[in-house]
Design a protein around this motif. Structure first.
Motif, PDB file in Angstrom:
ATOM      1  N   GLY A  50       2.838  24.991   0.173  1.00 54.48           N
ATOM      2  CA  GLY A  50       3.407  26.319   0.355  1.00 54.48           C
ATOM      3  C   GLY A  50       3.683  27.041  -0.946  1.00 54.48           C
ATOM      4  O   GLY A  50       4.088  28.203  -0.942  1.00 54.48           O
ATOM      5  N   ILE A  51       3.464  26.361  -2.063  1.00 56.86           N
ATOM      6  CA  ILE A  51       3.723  26.975  -3.380  1.00 56.86           C
ATOM      7  C   ILE A  51       2.661  28.032  -3.688  1.00 56.86           C
ATOM      8  O   ILE A  51       2.961  29.104  -4.213  1.00 56.86           O
ATOM      9  CB  ILE A  51       3.763  25.901  -4.475  1.00 56.86           C
ATOM     10  CG1 ILE A  51       4.881  24.891  -4.188  1.00 56.86           C
ATOM     11  CG2 ILE A  51       3.964  26.550  -5.844  1.00 56.86           C
ATOM     12  CD1 ILE A  51       4.816  23.632  -5.029  1.00 56.86           C
ATOM     13  N   PHE A 158      12.134  24.014 -10.382  1.00 56.44           N
ATOM     14  CA  PHE A 158      13.047  23.215  -9.573  1.00 56.44           C
ATOM     15  C   PHE A 158      12.420  22.771  -8.252  1.00 56.44           C
ATOM     16  O   PHE A 158      13.037  22.018  -7.495  1.00 56.44           O
ATOM     17  CB  PHE A 158      14.341  23.983  -9.292  1.00 56.44           C
ATOM     18  CG  PHE A 158      15.271  24.030 -10.475  1.00 56.44           C
ATOM     19  CD1 PHE A 158      16.230  23.052 -10.668  1.00 56.44           C
ATOM     20  CD2 PHE A 158      15.172  25.053 -11.407  1.00 56.44           C
ATOM     21  CE1 PHE A 158      17.078  23.089 -11.762  1.00 56.44           C
ATOM     22  CE2 PHE A 158      16.020  25.106 -12.505  1.00 56.44           C
ATOM     23  CZ  PHE A 158      16.976  24.118 -12.685  1.00 56.44           C
ATOM     24  N   LEU A 159      11.221  23.260  -7.955  1.00 54.34           N
ATOM     25  CA  LEU A 159      10.539  22.819  -6.748  1.00 54.34           C
ATOM     26  C   LEU A 159      10.095  21.369  -6.894  1.00 54.34           C
ATOM     27  O   LEU A 159       9.820  20.896  -7.999  1.00 54.34           O
ATOM     28  CB  LEU A 159       9.316  23.698  -6.477  1.00 54.34           C
ATOM     29  CG  LEU A 159       9.592  25.162  -6.109  1.00 54.34           C
ATOM     30  CD1 LEU A 159       8.278  25.915  -5.947  1.00 54.34           C
ATOM     31  CD2 LEU A 159      10.435  25.268  -4.849  1.00 54.34           C
ATOM     32  N   GLU A 165       7.262  19.277  -0.729  1.00 58.07           N
ATOM     33  CA  GLU A 165       7.501  20.609  -0.176  1.00 58.07           C
ATOM     34  C   GLU A 165       6.744  20.785   1.148  1.00 58.07           C
ATOM     35  O   GLU A 165       7.262  21.381   2.099  1.00 58.07           O
ATOM     36  CB  GLU A 165       7.078  21.688  -1.173  1.00 58.07           C
ATOM     37  CG  GLU A 165       7.873  21.707  -2.473  1.00 58.07           C
ATOM     38  CD  GLU A 165       9.341  22.048  -2.296  1.00 58.07           C
ATOM     39  OE1 GLU A 165       9.738  22.487  -1.189  1.00 58.07           O
ATOM     40  OE2 GLU A 165      10.107  21.874  -3.266  1.00 58.07           O
ATOM     41  N   GLY A 166       5.533  20.236   1.205  1.00 61.34           N
ATOM     42  CA  GLY A 166       4.770  20.300   2.452  1.00 61.34           C
ATOM     43  C   GLY A 166       5.448  19.534   3.573  1.00 61.34           C
ATOM     44  O   GLY A 166       5.454  19.973   4.734  1.00 61.34           O
ATOM     45  N   ASN A 167       6.050  18.384   3.248  1.00 60.42           N
ATOM     46  CA  ASN A 167       6.774  17.603   4.254  1.00 60.42           C
ATOM     47  C   ASN A 167       7.991  18.362   4.769  1.00 60.42           C
ATOM     48  O   ASN A 167       8.317  18.301   5.964  1.00 60.42           O
ATOM     49  CB  ASN A 167       7.210  16.256   3.670  1.00 60.42           C
ATOM     50  CG  ASN A 167       6.049  15.301   3.464  1.00 60.42           C
ATOM     51  OD1 ASN A 167       4.985  15.452   4.073  1.00 60.42           O
ATOM     52  ND2 ASN A 167       6.221  14.329   2.593  1.00 60.42           N
ATOM     53  N   ASN A 168       8.658  19.076   3.876  1.00 59.65           N
ATOM     54  CA  ASN A 168       9.807  19.886   4.305  1.00 59.65           C
ATOM     55  C   ASN A 168       9.378  20.987   5.271  1.00 59.65           C
ATOM     56  O   ASN A 168      10.077  21.285   6.248  1.00 59.65           O
ATOM     57  CB  ASN A 168      10.502  20.504   3.082  1.00 59.65           C
ATOM     58  CG  ASN A 168      11.354  19.509   2.329  1.00 59.65           C
ATOM     59  OD1 ASN A 168      11.904  18.578   2.912  1.00 59.65           O
ATOM     60  ND2 ASN A 168      11.474  19.693   1.019  1.00 59.65           N
ATOM     61  N   ILE A 169       8.225  21.584   5.002  1.00 63.09           N
ATOM     62  CA  ILE A 169       7.711  22.617   5.902  1.00 63.09           C
ATOM     63  C   ILE A 169       7.340  21.997   7.248  1.00 63.09           C
ATOM     64  O   ILE A 169       7.635  22.561   8.312  1.00 63.09           O
ATOM     65  CB  ILE A 169       6.504  23.336   5.276  1.00 63.09           C
ATOM     66  CG1 ILE A 169       6.952  24.129   4.044  1.00 63.09           C
ATOM     67  CG2 ILE A 169       5.827  24.261   6.289  1.00 63.09           C
ATOM     68  CD1 ILE A 169       5.822  24.752   3.253  1.00 63.09           C
ATOM     69  N   TYR A 170       6.691  20.835   7.213  1.00 61.21           N
ATOM     70  CA  TYR A 170       6.340  20.127   8.449  1.00 61.21           C
ATOM     71  C   TYR A 170       7.592  19.913   9.296  1.00 61.21           C
ATOM     72  O   TYR A 170       7.600  20.185  10.509  1.00 61.21           O
ATOM     73  CB  TYR A 170       5.700  18.789   8.087  1.00 61.21           C
ATOM     74  CG  TYR A 170       5.271  17.938   9.260  1.00 61.21           C
ATOM     75  CD1 TYR A 170       3.957  17.958   9.710  1.00 61.21           C
ATOM     76  CD2 TYR A 170       6.183  17.110   9.914  1.00 61.21           C
ATOM     77  CE1 TYR A 170       3.561  17.173  10.783  1.00 61.21           C
ATOM     78  CE2 TYR A 170       5.801  16.331  10.992  1.00 61.21           C
ATOM     79  CZ  TYR A 170       4.485  16.360  11.415  1.00 61.21           C
ATOM     80  OH  TYR A 170       4.105  15.591  12.487  1.00 61.21           O
TER      81      TYR A 170
END
Length: 330
Positions: A50-51, A158-159, A165-170
């Motif tokens: 998502g970045i 800080f990302l 990040e992809g797992n958080n979106i999932y």
């Protein structure tokens, strides 16, 4: 040091820091907009966690062409009109912060079309509308977010990794798919479809899609309507347990929330059935009159405050405890 007013650009970036912590925050806000637009199909696509790019496309009501410039202004919303509306919120979004916050730290390409009207295309960069024109497109809205935090490089450092990040979106898309089994959610990561929920309104079918058949056989249906609250969903039999709370999902008025109060109610309900550090699996939707809860606590709207906490605890734990009565369970 002199006191002076901040510029709109700085104000927007400060607001974005509260609402947009990471790519998953953007996905959350856009999904909520799609739900409020009455969508029955929501597609979420991401590249590089998502970045680099986030796409959210729906078949909802769309945005009128002459409303697009207003849509990117802070505190502009179609969901509140009076102060009293804050105490009876019936939509997912209401603060009017999401789109301007996202726009201030990214590059946006938006396509939208309302019923029986020509479509529109809008390009926004750093909070400024660069182009707005009529454009042929499908009914509904597709919004593409690129180059997140391109103009706030410190925040980008800080990302976490693209995988994290992809797992958080999932996880975020899963929560809304569980809260809204009547909506079909499609999630694509790196141009590969991770899941597509049926959107048939049956929670058990959504759980099957996301978690497989092994879990489903251990889940019991809950459906209780009281004078103040109602509780629907699925809970696990005591023998099906976990060593953390990750598979405990609560939705209040169909909003995914974090709530120590509701966790305490579930701990009470399973007391004597699970030992210390064992936790049940559950997907529970609590419905309450809007006036009895406050979701206007945090800009991300992920927390909820109950007017009468003890009544909520007694109701939720009582409903679940009643299932363990031998006459009802066996």
């Amino acid at each position: 040091m002199a006191i002076k007013l901040l510029s709109d650009e700085v104000i927007n970036k400060i607001a974005a820091g509260e609402v947009i912590e990471r790519p998953a925050s953007i996905v959350k806000e856009l999904i909520e907009n799609s739900i409020d637009a009455g969508a029955s199909l929501i597609n979420v696509r991401i590249l590089n966690g998502g970045i680099d790019e986030i796409q959210v496309e729906d078949n909802g009501a769309g945005i009128e062409h002459d409303q697009l410039t207003t849509a990117f202004l802070r505190h502009a919303t179609s969901k509140l009109a009076r102060e009293e509306d804050l105490y009876a919120i019936g939509t997912m979004g209401f603060r009017g912060e999401a789109l301007p916050s996202i726009a201030s730290v990214s590059r946006i390409e938006l396509y939208t079309k309302t019923y029986a009207a020509a479509g529109s295309k809008c390009l926004v960069e750093g909070g400024m509308i660069k182009k707005l024109e009529r454009y042929p497109t499908a009914e509904g809205t597709k919004i593409i977010i690129r180059d997140l935090f391109y103009n706030t490089p410190v925040r980008k450092t800080f990302l976490k990794s693209p995988v994290s990040e992809g797992n958080n979106i999932y996880d975020t898309v899963c929560k809304y798919a569980l809260a809204y089994p009547e909506i079909s959610f499609v999630f694509d990561n790196q141009k590969k479809t991770q899941f597509k929920t049926p959107g048939n309104g049956i929670l058990r079918d959504t759980v099957f899609t996301l978690f497989g058949s092994d879990m489903n056989q251990f889940l019991i249906e809950v459906d209780e309507k009281g004078s103040q609250f109602s509780l629907q969903g699925l809970i696990s039999k005591p023998e099906y347990k976990r060593n953390n709370r990750k598979l405990g999902f609560f939705f209040v008025n169909k909003r995914p929330v974090k709530s120590p109060i509701l966790n305490r109610a579930m701990d009470n309900a399973y007391r004597g059935l699970l030992v210390s550090r064992e936790f049940p699996v559950f997907f529970l939707s609590l419905t309450a009159v809007p006036e009895s809860i406050d979701v206007n606590i945090h800009p991300q709207k992920s927390e909820v405050r109950f007017r009468d906490e003890q009544t909520v605890i007694r109701f939720v734990s009582g409903v679940v405890k009643n299932i363990w009565i031998p006459a009802n369970f066996g």
